[in-house]
Design a protein around this motif. Structure first.
Motif, mmCIF file in Angstrom:
data_model
loop_
_atom_site.group_PDB
_atom_site.id
_atom_site.type_symbol
_atom_site.label_atom_id
_atom_site.label_comp_id
_atom_site.label_asym_id
_atom_site.label_seq_id
_atom_site.Cartn_x
_atom_site.Cartn_y
_atom_site.Cartn_z
ATOM 1 N N TYR A 13 -0.408 -2.634 15.991
ATOM 2 C CA TYR A 13 0.206 -1.917 14.298
ATOM 3 C C TYR A 13 1.204 -2.524 14.476
ATOM 4 C CZ TYR A 13 3.901 0.202 18.049
ATOM 5 O OH TYR A 13 5.044 0.531 18.188
ATOM 6 N N PHE A 26 -0.475 4.450 7.287
ATOM 7 C CA PHE A 26 -2.074 4.260 6.900
ATOM 8 C C PHE A 26 -3.316 4.339 7.564
ATOM 9 C CE2 PHE A 26 1.015 3.223 3.003
ATOM 10 C CZ PHE A 26 0.875 3.593 2.526
ATOM 11 N N SER A 27 -4.092 5.150 7.222
ATOM 12 C CA SER A 27 -5.241 4.718 7.956
ATOM 13 C C SER A 27 -6.517 4.087 7.634
ATOM 14 C CB SER A 27 -5.684 5.814 9.012
ATOM 15 O OG SER A 27 -6.890 6.461 9.614
ATOM 16 N N ASN A 28 -7.271 2.874 7.805
ATOM 17 C CA ASN A 28 -8.043 1.764 6.942
ATOM 18 C C ASN A 28 -8.916 2.540 7.146
ATOM 19 O OD1 ASN A 28 -7.799 0.668 9.968
ATOM 20 N ND2 ASN A 28 -9.320 0.470 9.633
ATOM 21 N N TYR A 34 -5.508 -2.510 8.774
ATOM 22 C CA TYR A 34 -4.471 -2.401 8.509
ATOM 23 C C TYR A 34 -4.227 -3.119 7.321
ATOM 24 C CZ TYR A 34 -0.415 -4.818 10.427
ATOM 25 O OH TYR A 34 0.613 -6.436 10.202
ATOM 26 N N TRP A 37 -3.943 -2.694 3.545
ATOM 27 C CA TRP A 37 -2.838 -1.782 2.475
ATOM 28 C C TRP A 37 -1.868 -2.475 2.176
ATOM 29 C CZ3 TRP A 37 -4.280 2.842 1.334
ATOM 30 C CH2 TRP A 37 -5.472 3.709 2.418
ATOM 31 N N GLN A 38 -1.868 -3.788 2.356
ATOM 32 C CA GLN A 38 -0.720 -4.639 1.958
ATOM 33 C C GLN A 38 0.326 -4.046 0.271
ATOM 34 O OE1 GLN A 38 0.770 -6.843 4.221
ATOM 35 N NE2 GLN A 38 1.805 -6.556 2.779
ATOM 36 N N ILE A 41 2.067 -1.329 1.071
ATOM 37 C CA ILE A 41 3.034 -1.350 2.019
ATOM 38 C C ILE A 41 4.390 -2.320 0.818
ATOM 39 C CG2 ILE A 41 3.642 -3.236 3.873
ATOM 40 C CD1 ILE A 41 0.697 -2.768 5.111
ATOM 41 N N ILE A 50 7.501 2.551 7.244
ATOM 42 C CA ILE A 50 5.502 2.480 6.937
ATOM 43 C C ILE A 50 5.103 2.235 8.348
ATOM 44 C CG2 ILE A 50 3.379 1.402 5.986
ATOM 45 C CD1 ILE A 50 4.885 2.953 3.392
ATOM 46 N N CYS A 52 1.474 1.252 9.849
ATOM 47 C CA CYS A 52 0.182 1.057 10.046
ATOM 48 C C CYS A 52 -0.733 0.654 10.873
ATOM 49 C CB CYS A 52 -0.280 -0.346 8.440
ATOM 50 S SG CYS A 52 0.632 0.110 7.108
ATOM 51 N N TYR A 53 -1.828 0.876 11.073
ATOM 52 C CA TYR A 53 -2.328 0.566 12.523
ATOM 53 C C TYR A 53 -3.608 0.249 12.401
ATOM 54 C CZ TYR A 53 -5.427 4.815 12.076
ATOM 55 O OH TYR A 53 -5.892 6.121 11.973
ATOM 56 N N ASP A 54 -4.456 -0.757 13.425
ATOM 57 C CA ASP A 54 -6.181 -1.261 12.931
ATOM 58 C C ASP A 54 -6.694 -0.145 13.874
ATOM 59 O OD1 ASP A 54 -5.223 -3.287 11.323
ATOM 60 O OD2 ASP A 54 -5.316 -5.054 13.648
#
Length: 259
Positions: A13, A26-28, A34, A37-38, A41, A50, A52-54
């Protein structure tokens, strides 16, 4: 990058912005990381904390042997919020991430201010094709899936205009974990929130791509018809709308989350 060592998963993350600002996680989508989402972001970290995680099986998160379940995908989010000491957050998920968001809205409404569920459905496809795809990927890897992903993700105009973006995403998909991808396909094969949408009490915005062949505007309308406190918004894009229309998508986040 930080990781969360949790149960059966090493969850990769990243956080951006000031932790004193409202949290937005955010969820991909299936087959991405992740980093998709750049564009969001870059803009939103000025106003949000923010997260973000994979998703498990994706990016730099580990890929334990599956099959996975929608409940596991959702619980990973709750465990990450707990790890970061975030009591309540906004949520934005796309496709598979949008299904994760539905599980969260049903099972942990107290943890979320508002959920933005994008390019998703209460039931995506049917069980047999997902299981066939999982078996194919385990046998042959992700190259064939990656070669055809762009036509499911983007409009023809976007593919023609931004070949470098499409190529980079397809290359990343091909390099991903076959086991992780297949196990998420198995999660999607049984994921079905239709009977529980009526129980959602947290505010929800459903964002549908007007040119999305995978999860249609009709799918989005079905969700809104069945979720009590929900709104439908549309965007002129195909399935990965935050990349195809990054500026409009980000504006929609600002508008509907309204903080």
């Amino acid at each position: 990058m930080p990781v969360l060592e949790n149960k059966d998963i090493t969850l990769n993350y990243a956080t951006f912005g000031d932790s004193n600002d409202p949290a937005l996680i955010f969820s991909n989508s299936l087959g991405t990381s992740y980093h998709m989402w750049q564009p969001q972001i870059d803009i939103l970290q000025a106003d949000y904390f923010i997260i973000c995680y994979d998703t498990r099986g994706h990016g730099k998160s580990s890929a334990p042997n599956g099959p996975y379940s929608l409940a596991q995908l959702g619980q990973d989010v709750i465990d990450l919020l707990n790890h970061l000491h975030v009591d309540k957050a906004f949520f934005c998920g796309i496709s598979m991430g949008g299904m994760t968001g539905q599980w969260l809205a049903i099972n942990h409404p107290d943890r979320f201010e508002h959920l933005l569920l994008c390019n998703t459905a209460a039931k995506i496809g049917s069980e047999a094709p997902w299981l066939e795809r999982a078996a194919l990927v385990r046998e042959n890897g992700l190259d064939d899936i990656a070669k055809t992903a762009a036509s499911r993700w983007f409009t023809a105009g976007f593919i023609e205009q931004y070949p470098d973006v499409v190529r980079a995403l397809s290359k990343a998909l091909a390099a991903g974990s076959a086991e992780g991808y297949a196990s998420c396909c198995e999660a999607l094969s049984t994921a079905d929130t239709r009977e529980h949408l009526k129980d959602i009490r947290v505010p929800v915005t459903v964002l549908a791509g007007s040119q999305d062949p995978v999860t249609t505007v009709a799918d989005g309308q079905y969700m809104v018809d069945n979720i009590p406190n929900s709104t439908l918004a549309t965007i002129d894009a195909s399935h990965i709308s935050n990349i195809e229309q990054p500026d409009v998508f980000t504006q929609l986040i600002r508008h509907y989350l309204n903080t």
